[in-house]
Design a protein around this motif. Structure first.
Motif, PDB file in Angstrom:
ATOM      1  N   TYR B  22       0.587  -1.223  -0.092  1.00  0.00           N
ATOM      2  CA  TYR B  22      -0.294  -0.096  -0.001  1.00  0.00           C
ATOM      3  C   TYR B  22       0.935   1.115   0.164  1.00  0.00           C
ATOM      4  CZ  TYR B  22      -3.055  -3.691   1.438  1.00  0.00           C
ATOM      5  OH  TYR B  22      -3.894  -4.711   1.751  1.00  0.00           O
ATOM      6  N   GLU B  23       2.331   1.020   0.043  1.00  0.00           N
ATOM      7  CA  GLU B  23       3.052   2.366   0.146  1.00  0.00           C
ATOM      8  C   GLU B  23       2.876   3.178  -1.043  1.00  0.00           C
ATOM      9  OE1 GLU B  23       4.140   3.382   3.023  1.00  0.00           O
ATOM     10  OE2 GLU B  23       3.354   1.676   3.705  1.00  0.00           O
ATOM     11  N   ARG B  24       2.975   2.699  -2.161  1.00  0.00           N
ATOM     12  CA  ARG B  24       2.866   3.504  -3.274  1.00  0.00           C
ATOM     13  C   ARG B  24       1.650   4.484  -3.512  1.00  0.00           C
ATOM     14  NH1 ARG B  24       3.861   7.622  -5.957  1.00  0.00           N
ATOM     15  NH2 ARG B  24       3.460   7.606  -7.910  1.00  0.00           N
ATOM     16  N   ALA B  25       0.589   3.519  -3.204  1.00  0.00           N
ATOM     17  CA  ALA B  25      -0.805   4.160  -3.179  1.00  0.00           C
ATOM     18  C   ALA B  25      -0.968   5.347  -2.117  1.00  0.00           C
ATOM     19  CB  ALA B  25      -1.900   3.124  -2.974  1.00  0.00           C
ATOM     20  N   LYS B  26      -0.336   4.864  -1.217  1.00  0.00           N
ATOM     21  CA  LYS B  26      -0.397   6.202  -0.031  1.00  0.00           C
ATOM     22  C   LYS B  26       0.435   7.388  -0.618  1.00  0.00           C
ATOM     23  CE  LYS B  26      -0.639   3.140   3.846  1.00  0.00           C
ATOM     24  NZ  LYS B  26       0.108   2.881   4.811  1.00  0.00           N
ATOM     25  N   GLU B  27       1.886   7.266  -1.206  1.00  0.00           N
ATOM     26  CA  GLU B  27       2.515   8.381  -1.775  1.00  0.00           C
ATOM     27  C   GLU B  27       1.791   8.961  -2.947  1.00  0.00           C
ATOM     28  OE1 GLU B  27       6.771   6.068  -1.720  1.00  0.00           O
ATOM     29  OE2 GLU B  27       6.070   7.006  -3.462  1.00  0.00           O
ATOM     30  N   TRP B  28       1.053   8.276  -3.802  1.00  0.00           N
ATOM     31  CA  TRP B  28       0.353   8.749  -4.890  1.00  0.00           C
ATOM     32  C   TRP B  28      -0.669   9.654  -4.390  1.00  0.00           C
ATOM     33  CZ3 TRP B  28      -5.019   8.319  -6.230  1.00  0.00           C
ATOM     34  CH2 TRP B  28      -5.166   8.722  -7.519  1.00  0.00           C
ATOM     35  N   GLU B  31       0.695  12.932  -3.324  1.00  0.00           N
ATOM     36  CA  GLU B  31       0.979  13.815  -4.305  1.00  0.00           C
ATOM     37  C   GLU B  31       0.024  14.223  -5.364  1.00  0.00           C
ATOM     38  OE1 GLU B  31       4.605  10.457  -5.551  1.00  0.00           O
ATOM     39  OE2 GLU B  31       3.152  10.800  -6.958  1.00  0.00           O
ATOM     40  N   THR B  32      -1.036  13.412  -5.283  1.00  0.00           N
ATOM     41  CA  THR B  32      -2.121  13.981  -6.375  1.00  0.00           C
ATOM     42  C   THR B  32      -3.408  14.465  -5.515  1.00  0.00           C
ATOM     43  OG1 THR B  32      -3.297  11.700  -6.409  1.00  0.00           O
ATOM     44  CG2 THR B  32      -1.570  12.270  -8.160  1.00  0.00           C
ATOM     45  N   GLY B  33      -3.540  14.117  -4.396  1.00  0.00           N
ATOM     46  CA  GLY B  33      -4.881  14.505  -3.688  1.00  0.00           C
ATOM     47  C   GLY B  33      -5.989  13.842  -3.958  1.00  0.00           C
ATOM     48  N   SER B  34      -5.765  12.894  -4.795  1.00  0.00           N
ATOM     49  CA  SER B  34      -6.998  12.253  -5.276  1.00  0.00           C
ATOM     50  C   SER B  34      -7.296  10.928  -4.384  1.00  0.00           C
ATOM     51  CB  SER B  34      -6.710  11.529  -6.696  1.00  0.00           C
ATOM     52  OG  SER B  34      -6.654  12.437  -7.657  1.00  0.00           O
ATOM     53  N   LYS B  35      -8.284  10.193  -4.741  1.00  0.00           N
ATOM     54  CA  LYS B  35      -8.810   9.254  -3.936  1.00  0.00           C
ATOM     55  C   LYS B  35      -8.597   7.743  -4.233  1.00  0.00           C
ATOM     56  CE  LYS B  35     -12.683  11.854  -2.245  1.00  0.00           C
ATOM     57  NZ  LYS B  35     -14.250  12.007  -2.372  1.00  0.00           N
ATOM     58  N   ILE B  36      -8.274   7.000  -3.101  1.00  0.00           N
ATOM     59  CA  ILE B  36      -8.091   5.376  -3.236  1.00  0.00           C
ATOM     60  C   ILE B  36      -9.147   4.748  -3.072  1.00  0.00           C
ATOM     61  CG2 ILE B  36      -6.428   3.571  -2.641  1.00  0.00           C
ATOM     62  CD1 ILE B  36      -4.477   5.887  -1.875  1.00  0.00           C
ATOM     63  N   ILE B  37      -9.454   3.770  -3.704  1.00  0.00           N
ATOM     64  CA  ILE B  37     -10.396   2.616  -3.487  1.00  0.00           C
ATOM     65  C   ILE B  37      -9.846   1.188  -3.467  1.00  0.00           C
ATOM     66  CG2 ILE B  37     -12.529   1.460  -4.479  1.00  0.00           C
ATOM     67  CD1 ILE B  37     -13.704   4.048  -5.609  1.00  0.00           C
ATOM     68  N   ILE B 202       2.573  -9.366 -10.952  1.00  0.00           N
ATOM     69  CA  ILE B 202       1.099  -9.038 -10.825  1.00  0.00           C
ATOM     70  C   ILE B 202       0.755  -8.550  -9.672  1.00  0.00           C
ATOM     71  CG2 ILE B 202      -1.009 -10.344 -10.890  1.00  0.00           C
ATOM     72  CD1 ILE B 202       0.070 -11.124 -13.141  1.00  0.00           C
ATOM     73  N   LYS B 203       1.304  -8.784  -8.569  1.00  0.00           N
ATOM     74  CA  LYS B 203       0.916  -8.151  -7.281  1.00  0.00           C
ATOM     75  C   LYS B 203       1.020  -6.474  -7.404  1.00  0.00           C
ATOM     76  CE  LYS B 203       1.042 -10.961  -3.254  1.00  0.00           C
ATOM     77  NZ  LYS B 203       2.186 -11.173  -1.968  1.00  0.00           N
ATOM     78  N   SER B 204       2.554  -6.230  -7.948  1.00  0.00           N
ATOM     79  CA  SER B 204       2.656  -4.754  -7.997  1.00  0.00           C
ATOM     80  C   SER B 204       1.541  -3.996  -9.067  1.00  0.00           C
ATOM     81  CB  SER B 204       4.214  -4.486  -8.472  1.00  0.00           C
ATOM     82  OG  SER B 204       4.203  -5.184  -9.601  1.00  0.00           O
ATOM     83  N   SER B 205       1.310  -4.808  -9.997  1.00  0.00           N
ATOM     84  CA  SER B 205       0.436  -4.197 -11.110  1.00  0.00           C
ATOM     85  C   SER B 205      -1.126  -3.974 -10.105  1.00  0.00           C
ATOM     86  CB  SER B 205       0.124  -5.037 -12.297  1.00  0.00           C
ATOM     87  OG  SER B 205      -1.226  -4.689 -12.749  1.00  0.00           O
ATOM     88  N   MET B 206      -1.546  -4.609  -9.249  1.00  0.00           N
ATOM     89  CA  MET B 206      -2.664  -4.450  -8.630  1.00  0.00           C
ATOM     90  C   MET B 206      -2.604  -3.393  -7.659  1.00  0.00           C
ATOM     91  SD  MET B 206      -3.489  -8.429  -7.865  1.00  0.00           S
ATOM     92  CE  MET B 206      -4.368  -9.409  -8.803  1.00  0.00           C
ATOM     93  N   VAL B 207      -1.511  -2.872  -7.412  1.00  0.00           N
ATOM     94  CA  VAL B 207      -1.621  -1.869  -6.180  1.00  0.00           C
ATOM     95  C   VAL B 207      -0.911  -0.249  -6.463  1.00  0.00           C
ATOM     96  CG1 VAL B 207      -1.698  -3.631  -4.356  1.00  0.00           C
ATOM     97  CG2 VAL B 207       0.585  -2.844  -5.206  1.00  0.00           C
ATOM     98  N   ILE B 208      -0.292  -0.271  -7.744  1.00  0.00           N
ATOM     99  CA  ILE B 208       0.261   1.085  -8.127  1.00  0.00           C
ATOM    100  C   ILE B 208      -0.454   1.481  -9.478  1.00  0.00           C
ATOM    101  CG2 ILE B 208       2.275   0.377  -7.119  1.00  0.00           C
ATOM    102  CD1 ILE B 208       3.587   0.355 -10.100  1.00  0.00           C
ATOM    103  N   PRO B 209      -0.511   2.764  -9.793  1.00  0.00           N
ATOM    104  CA  PRO B 209      -1.339   3.120 -10.988  1.00  0.00           C
ATOM    105  C   PRO B 209      -0.706   2.376 -12.190  1.00  0.00           C
ATOM    106  CG  PRO B 209      -0.523   5.055  -9.822  1.00  0.00           C
ATOM    107  CD  PRO B 209       0.217   3.852  -8.988  1.00  0.00           C
TER     108      PRO B 209
END
Ligand code: SF4
Lengths: 302, 384
Positions: B22-28, B31-37, B202-209
């Motif tokens: 979840y680390e990259r998603a949190k950074e994203w 950076e973007t101020g956008s939302k994560i689902i 595959i796993k990384s594809s599932m959790v980063i942009p």
């Protein structure tokens, strides 16, 4: 026992580094057993293994350098540096059982930490197997813990349990819970022999399930330390409805199989590790090659 | 940024992302101020969420033992659902803005309910994905997609246009195509990358942009292609099946390879099942996504989809031939009902086809690694 001077001068060794015992078997070039040794010294003890090896060598009148190839098996198989190759107990028990009794189709091995049922083909190869995969229930360890709770020697429990005709049920298959169940049975006034017989029934019930997963095929052989327990063998025969063949030294079957594999490796009857690596070339192409994208991809690339 | 790295170095980076998913998603988000689902777990139309400008991530099972979560979800439910509940109970999912549950399996439905209660501040949504493959199924799936689109639009406070969905479909299609290319390479040169490497991809594809992942893969692929001829092929060829919502543990994959086998193909959700097919780009987008659900299930049947026109056991027999695999290793999450339901049929099909298989029923806490090791080694020895 034969020694180097009165037979073949080519020897291989199998070493079974089990969870509770160390076993070593030396065979000659004619695949005759030259010597063997079984030593017990606590969990996966390297010392017991080394003692068994030294003892077997001494009985054979040999030194380590006389051994052309060694294969190790059992829990500690990876840690034996003198071994040219290590193989699982499953392959080795199948091989050893088939050598002693070529007709055997099912091998039941009740060892210290686990139990296995192995379907063996006429050449001694494993066709299928099942292994208790959750806990110590149905293993030598289960019996050891319960024997301790009853204050009986492990070696005596077989004979003792044969004296009982009571029908005591031990329902828990968790070793820890079964121990408290045994303690309550003692408190209720049940005799030690009756409780022992109940324990054997509990294990054979469990083993019957494991046999069912592989499918019972006659004749059946039992190997491992469990086979030395006459009470357990009888209970198992009763629950399977089959007589079970017990070799003279059931504990050395794994090491014997390993020694036979060692002979195969040393004589080139079986591929050595390096030759096993490139299995791919020997393989025939799939039947439906025409429609297979992978196959076509491969063909296009070549 | 990956250009100067070797393929091994890139794979290491992907493994790091997968290990701390979840680390990259949190950074994203910063950076973007956008939302994560967060998606819980299989079969979500990530493209639709992406089109709303949010980052959809597939929640990942963690290998750590379940502790706090024990109080909320019983231990006789599957590890994947329990692990996500545990993460929510420990506060590890507080970074999420939205959460989508699904009804593909009863344990997933229950788990989503519990997670919803544990994350009161997170917008809790639901994707109704009808099962089967009847005349009305496609239309039904479209309706489910429309319901989810409505909820996402409310959540993101924006309308999603067809053009935006199509754009997202293109990005996701590209990702699937790239990963499939790596699969093709691996099936021919199985030792080119380990199955743990494949899992990291595959796993990384599932959790980063996905845009970022595409860039990484575009750098990685030619490097892998360049390596392929220097690889020595070795080992018994194994096809890996099962393990739906939770990826097989790296430890198990490593054991398979240490036993002397190479993995030549798989039908894992954290594997080929996730990328087996693209979504048509020349059709109305929701209709195209709905068709994709039916088509991808024909490619790699999933027992949770209850499609009477597919035959998972037969698919496995065919895959064994297609990939020239010697043996089948089935990894089953303990208490996974859909898998247990199909296993007897798989066993019969394998026996009939003369294909040796090994069933490994894996509990989340992985209680008997030594036994698993012996069983895997003995199984591989059977083929040598
Ligand atoms: S499909 Fe299996 S692994 Fe997935 S949620 Fe259902 S029971 Fe768990």
């Amino acid at each position: 026992m034969t020694s180097k001077s009165d037979g073949s001068s080519f020897f291989t060794m199998g070493v079974d580094s089990g969870s509770l015992t160390g076993k070593a078997v030396i065979i000659d070039g004619n695949k005759r057993i030259v010597s063997y040794s079984v030593k017990q010294l606590g969990f996966v003890s390297q010392k017991a293994v080394m003692m068994a090896i030294d003892d077997a060598l001494e009985k054979a009148g040999l030194v380590l350098d006389d051994i052309a190839y060694t294969v190790s098996t059992g829990y500690g198989r990876k840690r034996l540096e003198i071994a040219g190759k290590n193989l699982t107990e499953i392959s080795c028990h199948a091989k050893g059982a088939n050598y002693l009794f070529p007709e055997v189709k099912t091998v039941i091995d009740i060892g210290g930490q686990d139990s296995k049922v192995i379907a063996v083909d006429p050449s001694g190869n494993v066709k299928n197997f099942a292994m208790n995969d959750k806990c110590a229930a149905g293993t030598g360890q289960f019996l050891e813990v319960l024997a301790r709770a009853l204050d009986v020697e492990l070696t005596e429990i077989g004979e003792l349990s044969m004296q009982s005709d009571a029908d005591i049920k031990i329902s828990s298959m968790c070793t820890t819970f079964a121990e408290s169940e045994v303690i309550s049975l003692v408190a209720e006034g049940h005799t030690t022999v009756d409780i022992l017989s109940g324990m054997h029934k509990a294990i054979s019930g469990r083993m019957k399930g494991l046999v069912g997963r592989v499918g019972l095929q006659k004749p059946v052989m039992m190997t491992g330390g469990g086979a030395k327990n006459i009470g357990l063998v009888h209970a198992l025969e009763k629950s399977l409805g089959e007589s079970i063949f017990i070799p003279d030294e059931p504990q050395i079957i794994g090491a014997l199989g390993a020694a036979l594999f060692a002979n195969d490796f040393a004589t080139g009857n079986r591929k050595k590790v390096e030759e096993e690596q490139d299995l791919d070339k020997a393989r025939a192409p799939a039947k439906d090659c025409g429609t297979c994208s992978v196959q076509n991809y491969q063909l296009n690339k070549n | 940024m990956y250009q100067n790295l070797s393929s091994d170095e890139i794979l290491n980076k992907l493994a790091q992302i997968a290990a701390d998913p979840y680390e990259r998603a949190k950074e994203w988000k910063m950076e973007t101020g956008s939302k994560i689902i967060g998606c819980y777990i299989m079969h979500f139309p990530e493209e639709l969420l992406h089109a709303a400008g949010v980052l959809p991530i597939v929640l990942q099972v963690k290998e750590e033992p379940i502790t706090t979560g024990h109080a909320y979800y019983p231990s006789y439910f599957c590890g994947p659902t329990r692990s996500i509940v545990d993460q929510a109970a420990k506060g590890e999912l507080d970074f999420l803005d939205g959460f989508v549950g699904g009804d593909y399996c009863i344990q997933a439905v229950g788990g989503a309910e519990v997670v919803g209660n544990l994350l009161p501040k997170v917008n809790n949504m639901f994707f109704r994905l009808p099962v089967g493959n009847q005349a009305w199924t496609h239309g039904d799936i479209v309706t489910g997609l429309k319901e989810l689109k409505r909820d996402i639009e409310r959540f993101a406070a924006k309308e999603i246009s067809d053009e935006e969905i199509l754009n997202s479909i293109r990005i996701y299609n590209k990702n699937r195509s790239l990963i499939r290319e790596i699969y093709e390479l691996k099936s021919v040169h199985p030792s080119l990358l380990s199955s743990s490497d494949m899992l990291s991809i595959i796993k990384s594809s599932m959790v980063i942009p996905k845009e970022e992942h595409n860039e990484i893969l575009e750098t990685l692929l030619p490097k892998l292609q360049a390596n392929k001829d220097s690889i020595k092929e070795e080992g018994v060829r194994v096809f890996l099946s099962g393990s739906f919502c939770g990826a097989p543990k790296n430890e198990i994959l490593e054991l398979v390879e240490q036993s002397g086998a190479v993995v030549v193909g798989d039908d894992l959700f954290h594997g080929y099942r996730y990328i087996s097919d693209n979504i048509t780009e020349d059709r109305e987008p929701l209709a195209a996504i709905a068709a994709h659900y039916i088509d991808k299930n024909t490619n790699v049947p999933c027992p949770t989809r209850c499609d009477p026109k597919t035959d998972w056991p037969q698919y496995l027999v065919d895959s064994m031939r297609k990939y020239k695999a010697d043996q089948l290793v089935i990894v089953m999450a303990q208490f996974c009902e859909p898998h247990m339901f199909f296993y007897p049929d798989i066993k019969d099909a394998m026996q009939e086809a003369g294909i040796p298989h090994l069933l490994l029923e894996i509990s989340h806490e992985l209680d008997s690694i030594e036994t698993i090791k012996t069983r895997l080694e003995a199984f591989v020895e059977m083929a040598v």
